[in-house]
Design an enzyme around this catalytic site. Structure first.
Site, PDB file in Angstrom:
ATOM      1  CB  THR A 272       7.067  -8.187 -11.472  1.00 54.69           C
ATOM      2  OG1 THR A 272       6.449  -7.142 -10.710  1.00 54.69           O
ATOM      3  CG2 THR A 272       6.158  -9.409 -11.471  1.00 54.69           C
TER       4      THR A 272
ATOM      5  CG  ASN B 282      -5.483  11.309  -4.246  1.00 56.42           C
ATOM      6  OD1 ASN B 282      -4.895  11.540  -5.296  1.00 56.42           O
ATOM      7  ND2 ASN B 282      -6.005  10.131  -3.971  1.00 56.42           N
TER       8      ASN B 282
ATOM      9  CG  HIS C 104      -8.311  13.262  -7.053  1.00 65.04           C
ATOM     10  ND1 HIS C 104      -8.355  12.151  -6.249  1.00 65.04           N
ATOM     11  CD2 HIS C 104      -9.140  14.178  -6.467  1.00 65.04           C
ATOM     12  CE1 HIS C 104      -9.190  12.349  -5.246  1.00 65.04           C
ATOM     13  NE2 HIS C 104      -9.677  13.577  -5.351  1.00 65.04           N
TER      14      HIS C 104
ATOM     15  CG  ASP D 266      -1.845   1.140   1.329  1.00 61.92           C
ATOM     16  OD1 ASP D 266      -3.016   0.954   0.996  1.00 61.92           O
ATOM     17  OD2 ASP D 266      -1.401   2.232   1.725  1.00 61.92           O
ATOM     18  CB  ILE D 267       0.930   4.338  -2.074  1.00 64.97           C
ATOM     19  CG1 ILE D 267       1.245   3.543  -3.343  1.00 64.97           C
ATOM     20  CG2 ILE D 267       1.695   5.664  -2.067  1.00 64.97           C
ATOM     21  CD1 ILE D 267       0.793   4.223  -4.617  1.00 64.97           C
TER      22      ILE D 267
ATOM     23  CD  GLU E 118      -4.618   3.853  -0.894  1.00 65.91           C
ATOM     24  OE1 GLU E 118      -4.747   4.150   0.307  1.00 65.91           O
ATOM     25  OE2 GLU E 118      -5.555   3.900  -1.720  1.00 65.91           O
TER      26      GLU E 118
END
Length: 357
Positions: free
Chosen positions: A247, A224, A229, A216-217, A259
């Site tokens: 990855t 935001n 946004h 999670d950010i 997020e």
């Protein structure tokens, strides 16, 4: 408009161009044979197809279709009356069969096919009792029939193959839209869950390890609120690219929601997932300023699949570990521990706060 109908109009435009070229060849043929009336007929057909292309470009599709029907039926009837049934002009009526089936509702298609068959049969019956009005030599008639058969075969084949190819390309685009997140280009939640279900089934049948990273950010709501946004979207895209860069081939990376991002890691123990999570955090921390956000950090929760449980349960434990990392200060990874043990919190290497501006 339905995507397959759109494909139909694309292919039809190309078929009309091909038909105009065929009439130009007819024009040359009848110039050699010496048939002024046929020359005039083909000149009119070329003009009709030029007008049809103009109408299709302006999306006047109904008028274009009406003009095509008028040209083909009239040309087939007049050409047959002039040179006889064996000339092969009636073959072009068969071009309407696939176009009617593809472009029309079923009931309308039945009516149109019945009308086309009636026209074809009526013309056949008439020619059993009428001699050609402008017969051509036997050799020229043979060449004309062979030419018409060849052109019809080529046009039907082109129509079917082109439609099939464009339909496959369209289906591929639709599949991509259905499986990916439009903003980041990563797999979406549904695709990730389907992958997790499949990998969990393989794990139950003997695959050694299966782990999950839910990340999670940090402070994304504040990003935001402070930067807007658009800046938030820019951060999501930048983080997505950073995550994609680490990855591995066998891994599946998806935007889980908002997020949050989920890694599904086949053949990976929790310790290996923790190492990957550290690389993820390092790469994202090294992004530098993004849309006015000076520093971006992640919190990661890690879990491993257990025998006899669903992937939902394993991902839920990664979510719990992520929540624990948020609760204890963010910018860290939390590794679930064995059953009945508390999650293991791995502190960040630096204690610098997440700078939002």
């Amino acid at each position: 408009m339905d995507s397959r109908k759109q494909l139909f109009w694309v292919v039809l435009f190309r078929i009309v161009m091909a038909a105009a070229a065929v009439d130009a060849l007819f024009f040359v043929f009848f110039s050699i044979v010496g048939s002024p009336f046929q020359l005039g007929l083909n000149a009119i057909s070329i003009a009709c197809y030029g007008l049809t292309l103009w109408l299709l470009k302006r999306r006047q599709n109904r008028l274009a279709i009406a003009l095509i029907w008028t040209e083909v039926l009239t040309h087939a009837a007049i050409g047959t009356l002039l040179t006889g049934w064996d000339s092969g002009y009636t073959y072009y009526l068969l071009m309407f069969v696939p176009t009617i089936i593809i472009s029309s509702p079923r009931r309308t298609a039945y009516w149109m096919l019945a009308s086309l068959w009636s026209f074809y049969l009526a013309l056949f019956l008439v020619m059993q009792h009428v001699q050609p009005l402008q017969p051509i030599g036997h050799r020229a008639l043979f060449l004309l029939q062979a030419f018409n058969v060849t052109i019809l075969f080529a046009m039907v084949s082109y129509f079917v193959f082109m439609y099939q190819r464009l339909a496959a390309r369209s289906d591929q685009k639709l599949k991509l839209l259905a499986t990916t997140d439009p903003l980041t280009g990563l797999f979406n939640r549904r695709t990730a869950l389907e992958t997790a279900i499949r990998e969990a089934a393989l794990f139950e049948r003997g695959r050694r390890n299966l782990s999950y990273i839910l990340t999670d950010i940090d402070h994304f709501k504040a990003i935001n609120d402070i930067h807007g946004h658009q800046a938030g979207d820019a951060v999501l895209v930048a983080v997505s690219e950073a995550l994609r860069s680490v990855t591995r081939v066998q891994d599946v990376l998806a935007r889980w929601g908002g997020e949050e991002f989920l890694f599904v890691l086949p053949d990976t123990p929790r310790a290996g997932a923790a190492e990957l999570a550290e690389r993820i955090r390092d790469v994202v921390a090294g992004l530098g300023p993004v849309a006015g956000v000076c520093r971006i950090t992640l919190t990661c929760g890690i879990s491993g699949q257990r025998k006899g449980e669903s992937c939902d349960a394993a991902i839920a434990r990664a979510d719990q570990a992520l929540y624990e990392g948020k609760r204890t200060g963010r910018d860290r990874l939390v590794l679930e521990n064995d059953e009945d043990a508390a999650p293991a919190i791995m502190q960040p290497q630096t204690s610098a706060p997440n700078a939002l501006s």
